[in-house]
Scaffold this active site. Structure first.
Site, PDB file in Angstrom:
ATOM      1  CG  PHE A   1      -1.497   1.258   1.630  1.00 40.03           C
ATOM      2  CD1 PHE A   1      -2.179   2.066   0.731  1.00 40.03           C
ATOM      3  CD2 PHE A   1      -1.326   1.703   2.940  1.00 40.03           C
ATOM      4  CE1 PHE A   1      -2.690   3.302   1.124  1.00 40.03           C
ATOM      5  CE2 PHE A   1      -1.842   2.925   3.335  1.00 40.03           C
ATOM      6  CZ  PHE A   1      -2.513   3.731   2.434  1.00 40.03           C
ATOM      7  CB  ILE A   2       3.185   2.850   2.457  1.00 46.79           C
ATOM      8  CG1 ILE A   2       2.144   2.858   3.581  1.00 46.79           C
ATOM      9  CG2 ILE A   2       4.004   4.143   2.489  1.00 46.79           C
ATOM     10  CD1 ILE A   2       2.731   2.942   4.990  1.00 46.79           C
TER      11      ILE A   2
ATOM     12  N   GLY B   1       1.653  -7.578  -0.500  1.00 46.15           N
ATOM     13  CA  GLY B   1       1.517  -6.619  -1.600  1.00 46.15           C
ATOM     14  C   GLY B   1       0.868  -7.278  -2.812  1.00 46.15           C
TER      15      GLY B   1
ATOM     16  CE1 TYR C   1       4.962  -4.597  11.538  1.00 45.90           C
ATOM     17  CE2 TYR C   1       4.265  -2.768  12.923  1.00 45.90           C
ATOM     18  CZ  TYR C   1       4.686  -3.247  11.704  1.00 45.90           C
ATOM     19  OH  TYR C   1       4.851  -2.391  10.644  1.00 45.90           O
TER      20      TYR C   1
ATOM     21  CG  ASP D   1       6.080  -6.607  -2.807  1.00 52.20           C
ATOM     22  OD1 ASP D   1       5.743  -5.472  -2.427  1.00 52.20           O
ATOM     23  OD2 ASP D   1       5.565  -7.658  -2.363  1.00 52.20           O
TER      24      ASP D   1
END
Ligand code: UDP
Length: 338
Positions: free
Chosen positions: A11-12, A36, A149, A31
């Protein structure tokens, strides 16, 4: 410049890739398409300046191939989303720590400029005050999966700063605060796309806890702009920066805003945390970035206020056609694939 963006199909990452191409850079995306999607890069898929390498940053050979000719790197490849992390802590930690370590080694060897994307999650529970880059981290116990995380990202940050101090790596760390906007998926449980999808499907908006916990939602374009400003500044090497927006909203009020904005007939349903995440869960009560440092270094100001961010994101959901709502979030749906 020739730039490598890890996680560039996320996304970013995809918004960053578009911005880099638009200013004339040549971009390689690395990626593994775990979270993604190639579709995120649809608008630039035929751009002559874009090269796509499918692979994992943990795969040193793939990484070295992707780094060929690169002059700078933006590292965004990571597993994200509290709901996903809680259920896949091991994979998240392995990916986020080993991946970053592999990358740092190769980037430091080449002396490339690096922007490392970290997260406001590393602040942990905070002190109830706006979060300052110099604050102690208040991450909870390792027995609470949510913190895996933050733990992984904190290790990433410490590693990056050690490479800076001991091997001269020109690295800048950015801590993102609840980045939102077009193309963000609700597959990993993030609140804004989840609420929008629920509102457009006229199903109840699921507010966790009492809904009084607060967040500051940042427009992805603001975050990308902040990261690019910092990337250009040698004085930012070896430094950590909050990037985002400091406009605070309670989650219950966010739900109300989205119902009003969409004209939805949805109700708002309060769901206990335990029902969603299991018993061992802790949330962050208040999360607001202090933006003084990034203001002082590069004159950054967020441009997109919350209401405009909501309008933009709702419009993008409508434009792509709202898909069916994700399955109900209960402890019973733990095997939910990303
Ligand atoms: N949240 C919620 N309903 C949802 C998803 C999230 O009330 O369907 C809450 C979540 O518990 C947290 C806040 O919204 O308090 C932000 O959650 P998100 O996962 O988007 O990001 P976080 O800031 O927790 O990383």
């Amino acid at each position: 410049m020739r730039i490598l963006v890890t996680g560039g199909a996320g996304f970013i990452g995809s918004h960053l890739v578009e911005a880099l191409l638009a200013r004339g850079d040549e971009v390689t995306v690395l990626d593994n398409l775990s979270t993604g999607r190639r579709g995120n890069l649809a608008a630039v898929a035929d751009h002559p300046g874009l090269r796509f390498v499918e692979g994992d940053v943990r795969d040193a050979q793939r990484l070295v191939g992707a780094l060929a000719g690169a002059e700078a790197v933006f590292h965004l490849a990571a597993h994200v989303g509290v709901r996903w992390i809680v259920r896949h802590s091991l994979e998240s930690l392995r990916n986020n720590v080993i991946g970053t370590m592999t990358l740092l080694d190769e980037v430091a060897r080449r002396g490339l400029r690096l922007v490392l994307f970290s997260s406001s999650e590393v602040y942990g529970k905070g002190r109830g005050e706006p979060l300052d880059e110099r604050d102690d981290l208040a991450i909870g116990a390792p027995s609470v999966a949510r913190w895996s995380y933050a733990t992984g990202k904190a290790v990433d940050e410490a590693l990056a700063l050690a490479y800076h101090a001991e091997r001269g790596l020109p690295v800048t760390i950015v801590r993102c605060f609840n980045t939102c906007g077009p193309r963000q998926t609700d597959r990993f449980g993030m609140v804004l796309p989840t609420f929008i999808r629920q509102a457009l499907a006229a199903t109840p908006l699921t507010v966790h806890g009492d809904g009084r916990q607060t967040r500051c939602f940042s427009y992805v374009g603001d975050v990308v702009r902040g990261a690019l400003m910092l990337h250009a500044l040698p004085a930012a090497h070896g430094e950590i920066f909050n990037v985002g927006n400091d406009e605070e909203v309670a989650i219950i009020d966010l739900a109300r805003k989205i119902v009003a904005l969409t004209g939805s007939t949805s109700t708002i349903q309060v769901v206990p945390y335990a029902q969603v995440f299991g018993e061992a869960f802790e949330d962050i009560r208040r999360r607001v970035p202090a933006l003084e440092k990034i203001r002082a270094f590069v004159g950054y100001e967020p441009r997109v206020a919350l209401d405009e961010l909501l309008q933009l994101t709702v419009a993008s959901f409508r434009a792509r056609g709202a898909a069916p709502v994700a399955p109900a979030e209960t402890a019973a749906t733990r095997s939910l694939a990303p």
